[in-house]
Design an enzyme around this catalytic site. Structure first.
Site, short mmCIF file in Angstrom:
data_model
loop_
_atom_site.label_atom_id
_atom_site.label_comp_id
_atom_site.label_asym_id
_atom_site.label_seq_id
_atom_site.Cartn_x
_atom_site.Cartn_y
_atom_site.Cartn_z
N ASN A 1 -24.52 3.10 -29.68
CA ASN A 1 -25.79 3.83 -29.58
C ASN A 1 -26.16 4.40 -30.95
O ASN A 1 -25.46 4.15 -31.93
CB ASN A 1 -25.68 4.94 -28.53
CG ASN A 1 -24.53 5.88 -28.85
OD1 ASN A 1 -24.53 6.55 -29.87
ND2 ASN A 1 -23.53 5.92 -27.97
N ASP B 1 -21.68 5.38 -21.14
CA ASP B 1 -21.37 5.59 -19.73
C ASP B 1 -20.72 4.34 -19.13
O ASP B 1 -19.98 4.43 -18.16
CB ASP B 1 -22.66 5.93 -18.96
CG ASP B 1 -23.16 7.32 -19.35
OD1 ASP B 1 -22.32 8.21 -19.55
OD2 ASP B 1 -24.40 7.49 -19.49
N LYS C 1 -14.91 -15.29 -29.55
CA LYS C 1 -16.37 -15.12 -29.61
C LYS C 1 -17.04 -15.90 -28.46
O LYS C 1 -16.72 -17.08 -28.26
CB LYS C 1 -16.86 -15.64 -30.96
CG LYS C 1 -18.33 -15.43 -31.19
CD LYS C 1 -18.76 -16.00 -32.52
CE LYS C 1 -20.27 -16.03 -32.59
NZ LYS C 1 -20.79 -16.97 -33.54
N PHE D 1 -22.93 18.61 -24.71
CA PHE D 1 -24.29 18.34 -25.16
C PHE D 1 -25.00 17.59 -24.04
O PHE D 1 -24.37 16.95 -23.20
CB PHE D 1 -24.28 17.49 -26.44
CG PHE D 1 -24.28 18.32 -27.69
CD1 PHE D 1 -23.16 19.03 -28.06
CD2 PHE D 1 -25.41 18.38 -28.52
CE1 PHE D 1 -23.14 19.80 -29.22
CE2 PHE D 1 -25.41 19.14 -29.68
CZ PHE D 1 -24.28 19.86 -30.02
N LYS E 1 -25.76 19.13 -15.68
CA LYS E 1 -24.56 18.65 -16.38
C LYS E 1 -23.60 19.80 -16.65
O LYS E 1 -22.39 19.67 -16.50
CB LYS E 1 -24.95 17.97 -17.72
CG LYS E 1 -25.46 16.55 -17.52
CD LYS E 1 -25.89 15.89 -18.82
CE LYS E 1 -26.56 14.56 -18.49
NZ LYS E 1 -27.22 13.92 -19.63
N LYS F 1 -20.01 19.45 -15.08
CA LYS F 1 -18.93 19.21 -16.04
C LYS F 1 -18.18 20.51 -16.37
O LYS F 1 -17.33 20.54 -17.23
CB LYS F 1 -19.49 18.54 -17.29
CG LYS F 1 -20.23 17.22 -16.94
CD LYS F 1 -20.59 16.40 -18.15
CE LYS F 1 -21.39 15.16 -17.73
NZ LYS F 1 -21.40 14.10 -18.72
O1 PMT Z 1 -24.90 12.09 -33.91
P1 PMT Z 1 -26.33 12.47 -34.29
O2 PMT Z 1 -27.10 11.30 -34.84
O3 PMT Z 1 -26.35 13.68 -35.15
O4 PMT Z 1 -27.09 12.84 -32.93
C1 PMT Z 1 -26.73 13.98 -32.21
C2 PMT Z 1 -26.68 13.69 -30.70
C3 PMT Z 1 -28.07 13.35 -30.19
C4 PMT Z 1 -25.73 12.54 -30.40
C5 PMT Z 1 -26.13 15.00 -30.05
O5 PMT Z 1 -27.02 16.05 -30.35
C6 PMT Z 1 -26.00 14.85 -28.54
O6 PMT Z 1 -26.91 15.10 -27.78
N1 PMT Z 1 -24.80 14.41 -28.09
C7 PMT Z 1 -24.52 14.08 -26.69
C8 PMT Z 1 -25.03 12.68 -26.40
C9 PMT Z 1 -24.75 12.28 -24.98
O7 PMT Z 1 -23.94 11.39 -24.74
O8 PMT Z 1 -25.35 13.00 -24.08
P2 PMT Z 1 -25.24 12.79 -22.47
O9 PMT Z 1 -26.27 13.68 -21.93
O10 PMT Z 1 -25.27 11.35 -22.12
O11 PMT Z 1 -23.79 13.33 -22.14
C10 PMT Z 1 -23.58 14.69 -21.77
C11 PMT Z 1 -22.25 15.18 -22.30
O12 PMT Z 1 -21.17 14.47 -21.67
C12 PMT Z 1 -22.05 15.00 -23.79
O13 PMT Z 1 -21.37 16.13 -24.29
C13 PMT Z 1 -21.18 13.76 -23.90
O14 PMT Z 1 -20.34 13.80 -25.04
C14 PMT Z 1 -20.35 13.86 -22.62
N2 PMT Z 1 -19.94 12.55 -22.07
C15 PMT Z 1 -20.86 11.64 -21.65
C16 PMT Z 1 -20.45 10.46 -21.09
C17 PMT Z 1 -19.06 10.20 -20.97
N3 PMT Z 1 -18.63 9.08 -20.45
N4 PMT Z 1 -18.17 11.13 -21.40
C18 PMT Z 1 -18.57 12.29 -21.94
O15 PMT Z 1 -17.76 13.12 -22.33
#
Ligand code: PMT
Length: 427
Positions: free
Chosen positions: A236, A305, A315, A349, A363, A367
Protein backbone atom coordinates in the site's frame (compact mmCIF):
# COMPACT_ATOMS: atom_id res chain seq x y z
CA UNK A 1 -5.38 30.47 33.21
CA UNK A 2 -3.79 33.55 31.63
CA UNK A 3 -6.46 35.92 32.88
CA UNK A 4 -4.90 39.29 33.60
CA UNK A 5 -1.36 38.12 32.82
CA UNK A 6 0.62 40.82 31.09
CA UNK A 7 2.78 39.33 28.39
CA UNK A 8 5.21 41.40 26.37
CA UNK A 9 5.64 39.50 23.12
CA UNK A 10 8.80 40.24 21.14
CA UNK A 11 8.48 39.33 17.48
CA UNK A 12 11.72 39.20 15.52
CA UNK A 13 12.45 38.97 11.84
CA UNK A 14 12.24 35.42 10.57
CA UNK A 15 9.69 33.74 8.34
CA UNK A 16 8.11 32.22 11.46
CA UNK A 17 7.05 35.76 12.41
CA UNK A 18 3.79 35.06 10.59
CA UNK A 19 2.95 32.58 13.35
CA UNK A 20 2.99 35.49 15.83
CA UNK A 21 -0.55 36.27 14.67
CA UNK A 22 -1.84 32.88 15.81
CA UNK A 23 0.21 33.12 18.98
CA UNK A 24 -1.24 36.57 19.81
CA UNK A 25 -4.74 35.43 19.06
CA UNK A 26 -4.44 32.33 21.26
CA UNK A 27 -2.85 34.23 24.16
CA UNK A 28 -5.60 36.85 24.00
CA UNK A 29 -8.28 34.14 23.86
CA UNK A 30 -6.83 32.72 27.07
CA UNK A 31 -7.26 36.10 28.77
CA UNK A 32 -3.72 37.49 28.51
CA UNK A 33 -3.04 41.19 28.02
CA UNK A 34 -0.51 41.06 25.18
CA UNK A 35 1.80 43.95 24.28
CA UNK A 36 3.78 43.38 21.11
CA UNK A 37 7.21 44.75 20.30
CA UNK A 38 8.40 44.06 16.76
CA UNK A 39 11.91 44.42 15.43
CA UNK A 40 12.32 46.30 12.17
CA UNK A 41 12.95 43.01 10.33
CA UNK A 42 9.80 41.45 11.78
CA UNK A 43 7.75 44.15 10.08
CA UNK A 44 9.01 42.78 6.75
CA UNK A 45 7.14 39.53 7.45
CA UNK A 46 3.97 40.63 9.25
CA UNK A 47 2.31 44.00 9.75
CA UNK A 48 1.96 45.95 12.98
CA UNK A 49 -1.73 46.41 12.19
CA UNK A 50 -2.33 42.64 12.25
CA UNK A 51 -0.85 42.25 15.72
CA UNK A 52 -2.39 45.47 16.99
CA UNK A 53 -5.84 44.31 15.86
CA UNK A 54 -5.42 40.90 17.46
CA UNK A 55 -4.09 42.21 20.79
CA UNK A 56 -6.09 45.45 20.88
CA UNK A 57 -2.94 47.13 22.19
CA UNK A 58 -0.49 49.46 20.47
CA UNK A 59 2.41 47.68 18.79
CA UNK A 60 5.89 49.10 19.39
CA UNK A 61 8.66 49.08 16.82
CA UNK A 62 10.71 52.20 17.53
CA UNK A 63 12.39 53.14 20.82
CA UNK A 64 12.01 56.83 20.03
CA UNK A 65 8.35 56.72 19.12
CA UNK A 66 7.26 57.97 22.56
CA UNK A 67 3.50 58.32 22.55
CA UNK A 68 2.88 59.59 26.09
CA UNK A 69 5.20 62.31 27.45
CA UNK A 70 4.83 61.01 31.00
CA UNK A 71 5.93 57.49 30.12
CA UNK A 72 9.17 56.02 28.81
CA UNK A 73 7.72 53.23 26.71
CA UNK A 74 10.42 50.58 26.96
CA UNK A 75 10.71 51.02 30.73
CA UNK A 76 6.95 50.96 31.05
CA UNK A 77 6.70 47.72 29.06
CA UNK A 78 9.64 46.21 30.94
CA UNK A 79 7.94 46.99 34.28
CA UNK A 80 4.42 45.92 33.42
CA UNK A 81 5.43 42.50 32.06
CA UNK A 82 4.68 39.33 33.99
CA UNK A 83 6.59 37.55 31.24
CA UNK A 84 8.58 38.65 28.21
CA UNK A 85 8.21 36.08 25.48
CA UNK A 86 10.29 36.34 22.32
CA UNK A 87 8.76 34.22 19.57
CA UNK A 88 10.19 33.72 17.08
CA UNK A 89 13.67 34.50 18.36
CA UNK A 90 16.18 34.80 15.53
CA UNK A 91 19.91 34.08 15.81
CA UNK A 92 20.48 37.84 15.65
CA UNK A 93 18.27 38.72 18.61
CA UNK A 94 19.65 35.79 20.61
CA UNK A 95 23.16 37.17 20.00
CA UNK A 96 22.10 40.65 21.06
CA UNK A 97 20.45 39.32 24.21
CA UNK A 98 23.48 37.20 25.06
CA UNK A 99 25.82 40.17 24.77
CA UNK A 100 23.60 42.76 26.41
CA UNK A 101 23.08 44.89 23.32
CA UNK A 102 20.21 47.35 23.34
CA UNK A 103 19.86 48.99 19.97
CA UNK A 104 16.12 48.79 19.42
CA UNK A 105 12.82 48.76 21.29
CA UNK A 106 12.84 45.02 21.96
CA UNK A 107 16.41 44.67 23.17
CA UNK A 108 16.21 47.77 25.39
CA UNK A 109 13.04 46.38 26.97
CA UNK A 110 14.72 43.01 27.45
CA UNK A 111 17.62 44.64 29.30
CA UNK A 112 15.29 46.76 31.41
CA UNK A 113 12.91 44.05 32.53
CA UNK A 114 13.11 42.04 35.71
CA UNK A 115 10.31 39.72 34.56
CA UNK A 116 11.06 36.14 33.46
CA UNK A 117 12.16 35.92 29.83
CA UNK A 118 11.23 33.02 27.59
CA UNK A 119 12.44 32.61 24.03
CA UNK A 120 11.31 30.32 21.22
CA UNK A 121 14.16 30.16 18.71
CA UNK A 122 13.45 29.66 15.01
CA UNK A 123 16.04 29.61 12.24
CA UNK A 124 17.77 27.50 9.61
CA UNK A 125 19.15 24.21 10.95
CA UNK A 126 22.79 25.13 10.23
CA UNK A 127 22.38 28.52 11.90
CA UNK A 128 20.86 26.79 14.91
CA UNK A 129 23.75 24.33 15.09
CA UNK A 130 26.38 27.05 14.64
CA UNK A 131 28.76 27.17 17.64
CA UNK A 132 28.17 30.93 17.99
CA UNK A 133 24.42 30.46 18.33
CA UNK A 134 24.84 27.51 20.67
CA UNK A 135 27.30 29.53 22.77
CA UNK A 136 24.91 32.48 22.95
CA UNK A 137 22.06 30.21 23.98
CA UNK A 138 24.23 28.69 26.68
CA UNK A 139 24.98 32.18 28.00
CA UNK A 140 21.29 33.00 28.11
CA UNK A 141 20.52 29.69 29.73
CA UNK A 142 23.08 30.35 32.46
CA UNK A 143 21.32 33.64 33.14
CA UNK A 144 17.98 31.92 33.55
CA UNK A 145 16.35 32.64 30.19
CA UNK A 146 13.75 29.97 29.51
CA UNK A 147 13.87 28.33 26.10
CA UNK A 148 11.20 26.59 24.12
CA UNK A 149 12.93 24.06 21.96
CA UNK A 150 12.44 24.49 18.22
CA UNK A 151 10.81 21.61 16.39
CA UNK A 152 12.34 19.40 13.73
CA UNK A 153 10.99 19.11 10.23
CA UNK A 154 10.87 20.82 6.89
CA UNK A 155 12.09 24.40 7.31
CA UNK A 156 10.94 27.32 5.19
CA UNK A 157 14.44 27.51 3.68
CA UNK A 158 13.98 24.00 2.25
CA UNK A 159 16.26 22.20 4.72
CA UNK A 160 14.97 19.47 6.96
CA UNK A 161 16.16 19.62 10.55
CA UNK A 162 15.86 21.43 13.82
CA UNK A 163 14.92 25.09 13.79
CA UNK A 164 11.18 25.31 13.26
CA UNK A 165 9.31 27.55 15.69
CA UNK A 166 7.34 25.43 18.14
CA UNK A 167 3.64 25.48 17.26
CA UNK A 168 1.75 28.46 18.79
CA UNK A 169 -0.63 26.05 20.58
CA UNK A 170 2.29 24.44 22.35
CA UNK A 171 3.93 27.77 23.19
CA UNK A 172 0.66 28.91 24.77
CA UNK A 173 0.47 25.68 26.74
CA UNK A 174 4.04 26.15 27.99
CA UNK A 175 3.21 29.72 29.02
CA UNK A 176 0.02 28.62 30.78
CA UNK A 177 1.73 25.90 32.72
CA UNK A 178 4.63 28.21 33.51
CA UNK A 179 2.24 30.65 35.17
CA UNK A 180 0.39 27.80 36.86
CA UNK A 181 3.66 26.70 38.43
CA UNK A 182 4.37 30.23 39.59
CA UNK A 183 0.90 30.73 41.00
CA UNK A 184 0.38 27.46 42.80
CA UNK A 185 2.46 26.12 45.63
CA UNK A 186 1.78 22.53 44.63
CA UNK A 187 1.75 21.59 40.99
CA UNK A 188 1.33 17.96 39.95
CA UNK A 189 4.65 16.36 39.05
CA UNK A 190 3.35 15.53 35.56
CA UNK A 191 2.71 19.22 34.87
CA UNK A 192 6.17 20.14 36.11
CA UNK A 193 7.66 17.43 33.88
CA UNK A 194 5.65 18.67 30.93
CA UNK A 195 6.90 22.23 31.28
CA UNK A 196 10.45 21.04 31.81
CA UNK A 197 10.32 18.93 28.68
CA UNK A 198 9.50 22.07 26.73
CA UNK A 199 11.91 24.39 28.40
CA UNK A 200 15.58 23.70 27.97
CA UNK A 201 17.49 23.47 31.19
CA UNK A 202 20.57 23.46 29.11
CA UNK A 203 21.16 23.92 25.45
CA UNK A 204 20.63 20.82 23.29
CA UNK A 205 18.49 19.15 25.83
CA UNK A 206 21.07 17.99 28.35
CA UNK A 207 19.54 17.77 31.76
CA UNK A 208 15.95 18.05 30.49
CA UNK A 209 13.28 16.17 32.32
CA UNK A 210 12.05 13.78 29.68
CA UNK A 211 8.42 12.80 29.65
CA UNK A 212 9.00 9.24 28.42
CA UNK A 213 12.28 8.59 30.17
CA UNK A 214 12.70 4.89 30.84
CA UNK A 215 9.59 3.93 28.87
CA UNK A 216 9.79 1.17 26.29
CA UNK A 217 7.97 2.29 23.17
CA UNK A 218 7.17 0.11 20.14
CA UNK A 219 6.20 1.86 16.92
CA UNK A 220 5.14 0.13 13.72
CA UNK A 221 5.55 2.05 10.48
CA UNK A 222 5.27 1.59 6.73
CA UNK A 223 3.21 -0.82 4.69
CA UNK A 224 3.29 -4.59 4.83
CA UNK A 225 4.36 -6.61 1.80
CA UNK A 226 2.33 -9.68 0.96
CA UNK A 227 4.13 -11.85 -1.56
CA UNK A 228 2.41 -13.27 -4.60
CA UNK A 229 5.48 -14.80 -6.21
CA UNK A 230 9.25 -14.02 -6.14
CA UNK A 231 8.81 -10.79 -8.14
CA UNK A 232 5.32 -9.55 -7.28
CA UNK A 233 3.58 -8.49 -4.11
CA UNK A 234 0.64 -6.58 -2.63
CA UNK A 235 1.41 -3.49 -0.60
CA UNK A 236 0.00 0.00 0.00
CA UNK A 237 0.98 3.67 -0.13
CA UNK A 238 2.34 4.00 3.41
CA UNK A 239 5.68 5.80 3.33
CA UNK A 240 6.47 5.17 6.99
CA UNK A 241 6.78 8.92 7.66
CA UNK A 242 4.07 9.06 10.32
CA UNK A 243 5.54 6.14 12.24
CA UNK A 244 9.07 7.49 11.85
CA UNK A 245 7.99 10.85 13.25
CA UNK A 246 6.47 9.09 16.25
CA UNK A 247 9.59 7.01 16.81
CA UNK A 248 11.79 10.14 16.63
CA UNK A 249 9.53 12.08 18.99
CA UNK A 250 9.49 9.20 21.49
CA UNK A 251 13.29 9.04 21.29
CA UNK A 252 13.51 12.80 21.91
CA UNK A 253 11.29 12.42 24.97
CA UNK A 254 13.72 9.90 26.45
CA UNK A 255 12.04 6.61 25.51
CA UNK A 256 13.80 3.41 24.53
CA UNK A 257 12.29 3.01 21.07
CA UNK A 258 11.95 -0.04 18.84
CA UNK A 259 10.70 0.67 15.35
CA UNK A 260 9.12 -2.26 13.54
CA UNK A 261 9.42 -1.17 9.97
CA UNK A 262 7.60 -2.50 6.93
CA UNK A 263 7.97 -1.37 3.32
CA UNK A 264 9.19 2.24 3.06
CA UNK A 265 11.44 4.47 0.98
CA UNK A 266 11.81 7.14 3.67
CA UNK A 267 14.79 7.54 5.97
CA UNK A 268 14.14 6.08 9.43
CA UNK A 269 15.25 8.08 12.47
CA UNK A 270 18.63 7.48 14.07
CA UNK A 271 19.13 6.17 17.60
CA UNK A 272 16.15 3.88 17.59
CA UNK A 273 16.34 0.11 17.21
CA UNK A 274 15.00 -0.89 13.80
CA UNK A 275 13.39 -4.25 13.22
CA UNK A 276 12.64 -4.70 9.50
CA UNK A 277 9.67 -6.87 8.53
CA UNK A 278 7.76 -7.64 5.38
CA UNK A 279 4.40 -9.33 5.85
CA UNK A 280 1.63 -8.75 8.40
CA UNK A 281 2.54 -12.12 9.91
CA UNK A 282 6.18 -11.04 10.35
CA UNK A 283 5.04 -7.74 11.84
CA UNK A 284 2.82 -9.61 14.26
CA UNK A 285 5.67 -11.91 15.33
CA UNK A 286 8.05 -8.96 15.80
CA UNK A 287 5.53 -6.98 17.88
CA UNK A 288 4.69 -10.07 19.92
CA UNK A 289 8.34 -10.58 20.85
CA UNK A 290 8.50 -7.03 22.28
CA UNK A 291 4.97 -6.81 23.66
CA UNK A 292 5.44 -8.06 27.24
CA UNK A 293 8.25 -5.61 27.98
CA UNK A 294 6.67 -2.60 26.31
CA UNK A 295 4.94 0.36 27.97
CA UNK A 296 3.50 2.02 24.87
CA UNK A 297 2.69 0.42 21.51
CA UNK A 298 1.75 2.64 18.59
CA UNK A 299 0.49 1.00 15.42
CA UNK A 300 0.96 3.57 12.68
CA UNK A 301 1.74 0.91 10.06
CA UNK A 302 -0.69 0.18 7.25
CA UNK A 303 -1.21 -3.55 7.55
CA UNK A 304 -2.74 -5.57 4.72
CA UNK A 305 -6.05 -7.06 5.77
CA UNK A 306 -5.63 -9.90 3.25
CA UNK A 307 -2.76 -11.85 1.69
CA UNK A 308 -2.61 -14.25 -1.25
CA UNK A 309 -3.72 -17.71 -0.17
CA UNK A 310 -0.86 -19.25 -2.08
CA UNK A 311 2.63 -17.78 -2.43
CA UNK A 312 4.15 -19.11 -5.63
CA UNK A 313 7.80 -20.14 -5.44
CA UNK A 314 8.28 -19.52 -9.18
CA UNK A 315 7.22 -16.47 -11.17
CA UNK A 316 3.62 -16.85 -12.35
CA UNK A 317 3.63 -17.24 -16.12
CA UNK A 318 1.27 -15.20 -18.29
CA UNK A 319 -1.54 -17.45 -19.55
CA UNK A 320 -5.19 -16.52 -20.09
CA UNK A 321 -6.89 -13.11 -20.29
CA UNK A 322 -7.69 -13.07 -16.61
CA UNK A 323 -5.94 -14.24 -13.49
CA UNK A 324 -7.64 -14.72 -10.15
CA UNK A 325 -5.83 -14.53 -6.89
CA UNK A 326 -7.53 -15.90 -3.84
CA UNK A 327 -6.90 -13.85 -0.72
CA UNK A 328 -7.17 -14.94 2.89
CA UNK A 329 -7.54 -12.79 5.96
CA UNK A 330 -4.45 -11.67 7.86
CA UNK A 331 -4.29 -11.59 11.61
CA UNK A 332 -5.43 -8.23 12.99
CA UNK A 333 -2.35 -7.37 15.02
CA UNK A 334 -3.88 -4.47 16.90
CA UNK A 335 -7.00 -6.40 17.80
CA UNK A 336 -4.91 -9.32 19.03
CA UNK A 337 -2.76 -7.02 21.16
CA UNK A 338 -5.88 -5.32 22.52
CA UNK A 339 -7.10 -8.69 23.83
CA UNK A 340 -3.75 -9.38 25.54
CA UNK A 341 -3.35 -5.93 27.04
CA UNK A 342 -2.27 -5.74 30.68
CA UNK A 343 -0.23 -2.62 31.54
CA UNK A 344 0.51 -1.48 27.97
CA UNK A 345 -0.82 1.82 26.61
CA UNK A 346 -2.09 0.92 23.15
CA UNK A 347 -2.50 3.47 20.37
CA UNK A 348 -4.04 2.52 17.04
CA UNK A 349 -4.52 4.47 13.85
CA UNK A 350 -7.56 4.54 11.61
CA UNK A 351 -7.13 5.44 7.95
CA UNK A 352 -10.57 6.32 6.60
CA UNK A 353 -12.09 8.01 3.58
CA UNK A 354 -15.59 8.48 5.03
CA UNK A 355 -17.46 8.53 8.37
CA UNK A 356 -14.14 9.14 10.14
CA UNK A 357 -15.45 9.37 13.67
CA UNK A 358 -17.83 6.43 13.46
CA UNK A 359 -15.26 4.01 12.01
CA UNK A 360 -12.45 5.24 14.23
CA UNK A 361 -14.46 4.86 17.43
CA UNK A 362 -15.67 1.44 16.36
CA UNK A 363 -12.03 0.36 15.82
CA UNK A 364 -10.95 1.86 19.13
CA UNK A 365 -13.57 -0.21 20.94
CA UNK A 366 -13.16 -3.45 18.99
CA UNK A 367 -9.35 -3.32 19.20
CA UNK A 368 -9.38 -2.21 22.86
CA UNK A 369 -7.08 0.77 22.27
CA UNK A 370 -6.42 3.54 24.77
CA UNK A 371 -6.32 6.10 21.98
CA UNK A 372 -7.05 5.99 18.28
CA UNK A 373 -5.64 8.47 15.80
CA UNK A 374 -8.03 8.95 12.91
CA UNK A 375 -6.93 10.45 9.62
CA UNK A 376 -9.16 11.17 6.66
CA UNK A 377 -6.75 9.97 3.98
CA UNK A 378 -8.92 11.36 1.17
CA UNK A 379 -7.93 14.92 2.19
CA UNK A 380 -4.99 16.69 0.55
CA UNK A 381 -1.90 16.67 2.74
CA UNK A 382 -3.35 14.01 5.03
CA UNK A 383 -2.29 10.40 5.52
CA UNK A 384 -0.28 8.37 3.04
CA UNK A 385 3.06 9.66 1.75
CA UNK A 386 2.71 13.29 2.85
CA UNK A 387 4.94 15.24 5.26
CA UNK A 388 1.84 16.61 6.98
CA UNK A 389 -1.20 15.11 8.63
CA UNK A 390 -4.48 16.23 10.20
CA UNK A 391 -5.92 13.90 12.80
CA UNK A 392 -8.67 13.44 15.33
CA UNK A 393 -7.57 11.66 18.49
CA UNK A 394 -10.29 9.70 20.28
CA UNK A 395 -10.54 7.75 23.49
CA UNK A 396 -13.49 5.75 24.79
CA UNK A 397 -15.29 8.93 25.85
CA UNK A 398 -14.98 10.66 22.50
CA UNK A 399 -12.79 13.32 20.97
CA UNK A 400 -9.61 14.07 22.92
CA UNK A 401 -8.04 16.48 20.48
CA UNK A 402 -8.35 17.60 16.91
CA UNK A 403 -5.05 18.46 15.24
CA UNK A 404 -5.40 20.63 12.15
CA UNK A 405 -3.06 20.12 9.20
CA UNK A 406 0.50 20.21 10.59
CA UNK A 407 3.78 18.39 10.17
CA UNK A 408 3.84 14.71 11.08
CA UNK A 409 6.53 15.61 13.64
CA UNK A 410 4.11 17.95 15.41
CA UNK A 411 1.31 15.38 15.32
CA UNK A 412 3.75 12.87 16.82
CA UNK A 413 4.83 15.18 19.64
CA UNK A 414 1.27 16.10 20.53
CA UNK A 415 0.15 12.48 20.50
CA UNK A 416 3.01 11.34 22.73
CA UNK A 417 2.40 14.18 25.13
CA UNK A 418 -1.21 13.07 25.54
CA UNK A 419 -0.07 9.47 26.04
CA UNK A 420 2.57 10.52 28.58
CA UNK A 421 0.09 12.62 30.53
CA UNK A 422 -2.39 9.74 30.65
CA UNK A 423 0.22 7.23 31.73
CA UNK A 424 1.40 9.62 34.43
CA UNK A 425 -2.24 10.07 35.49
CA UNK A 426 -2.70 6.29 35.75
CA UNK A 427 0.32 5.93 37.99
O1 PMT B 1 3.17 6.00 6.46
P1 PMT B 1 2.67 7.36 5.98
O2 PMT B 1 2.84 7.54 4.50
O3 PMT B 1 3.24 8.46 6.80
O4 PMT B 1 1.09 7.38 6.19
C1 PMT B 1 0.55 7.38 7.48
C2 PMT B 1 -0.65 6.43 7.59
C3 PMT B 1 -1.79 6.92 6.71
C4 PMT B 1 -0.26 5.02 7.16
C5 PMT B 1 -1.05 6.42 9.10
O5 PMT B 1 -1.39 7.73 9.46
C6 PMT B 1 -2.22 5.49 9.35
O6 PMT B 1 -3.37 5.85 9.27
N1 PMT B 1 -1.90 4.21 9.68
C7 PMT B 1 -2.89 3.14 9.84
C8 PMT B 1 -3.24 2.59 8.48
C9 PMT B 1 -4.24 1.46 8.57
O7 PMT B 1 -3.90 0.32 8.29
O8 PMT B 1 -5.39 1.80 9.07
P2 PMT B 1 -6.65 0.79 9.29
O9 PMT B 1 -7.76 1.69 9.63
O10 PMT B 1 -6.80 -0.13 8.13
O11 PMT B 1 -6.22 -0.07 10.54
C10 PMT B 1 -6.56 0.32 11.86
C11 PMT B 1 -5.45 -0.04 12.83
O12 PMT B 1 -5.32 -1.48 12.91
C12 PMT B 1 -4.08 0.49 12.46
O13 PMT B 1 -3.42 0.88 13.65
C13 PMT B 1 -3.38 -0.72 11.84
O14 PMT B 1 -1.98 -0.68 12.05
C14 PMT B 1 -4.02 -1.87 12.60
N2 PMT B 1 -4.10 -3.13 11.83
C15 PMT B 1 -4.86 -3.20 10.69
C16 PMT B 1 -4.97 -4.39 10.03
C17 PMT B 1 -4.29 -5.53 10.53
N3 PMT B 1 -4.37 -6.68 9.92
N4 PMT B 1 -3.56 -5.42 11.67
C18 PMT B 1 -3.46 -4.26 12.33
O15 PMT B 1 -2.78 -4.17 13.34
Amino acid sequence: MLNGKKIVLGVTGGIAAYKAATLCSKLVQKGADVHVIMTASATQFITELTLQTLTRNAVYTDTFDEREPAVVSHINLADLADLVLVAPATANVIAKMAHGMADDMLTTTLLATTAPVMIAPAMNVHMYDHPAVQHNMRLLDERGTLMIEPGEGLLACGYVGKGRLEEPETIVEVVERFFAQQDKAHVPQQDQDWVQSHLYDQVQGEGRTLLLKGKKVIVTAGGTVERIDPVRYITNDSSGKMGFAIAAAARDLGADVKLIMGNTQAQPPVDVKIIPVQSAQEMYEAVSREWEESDIVIKAAAVADYRPKEVYTEKIKKKGDTLSLELVKNIDILETLGKQKTHQFLIGFAAETQSLEMYAREKLKRKNCDLIVANDVSRAGVGFGTDTNAVMIYDRNGLVEELELMSKEDVAHRLLRIAAERIAGRN
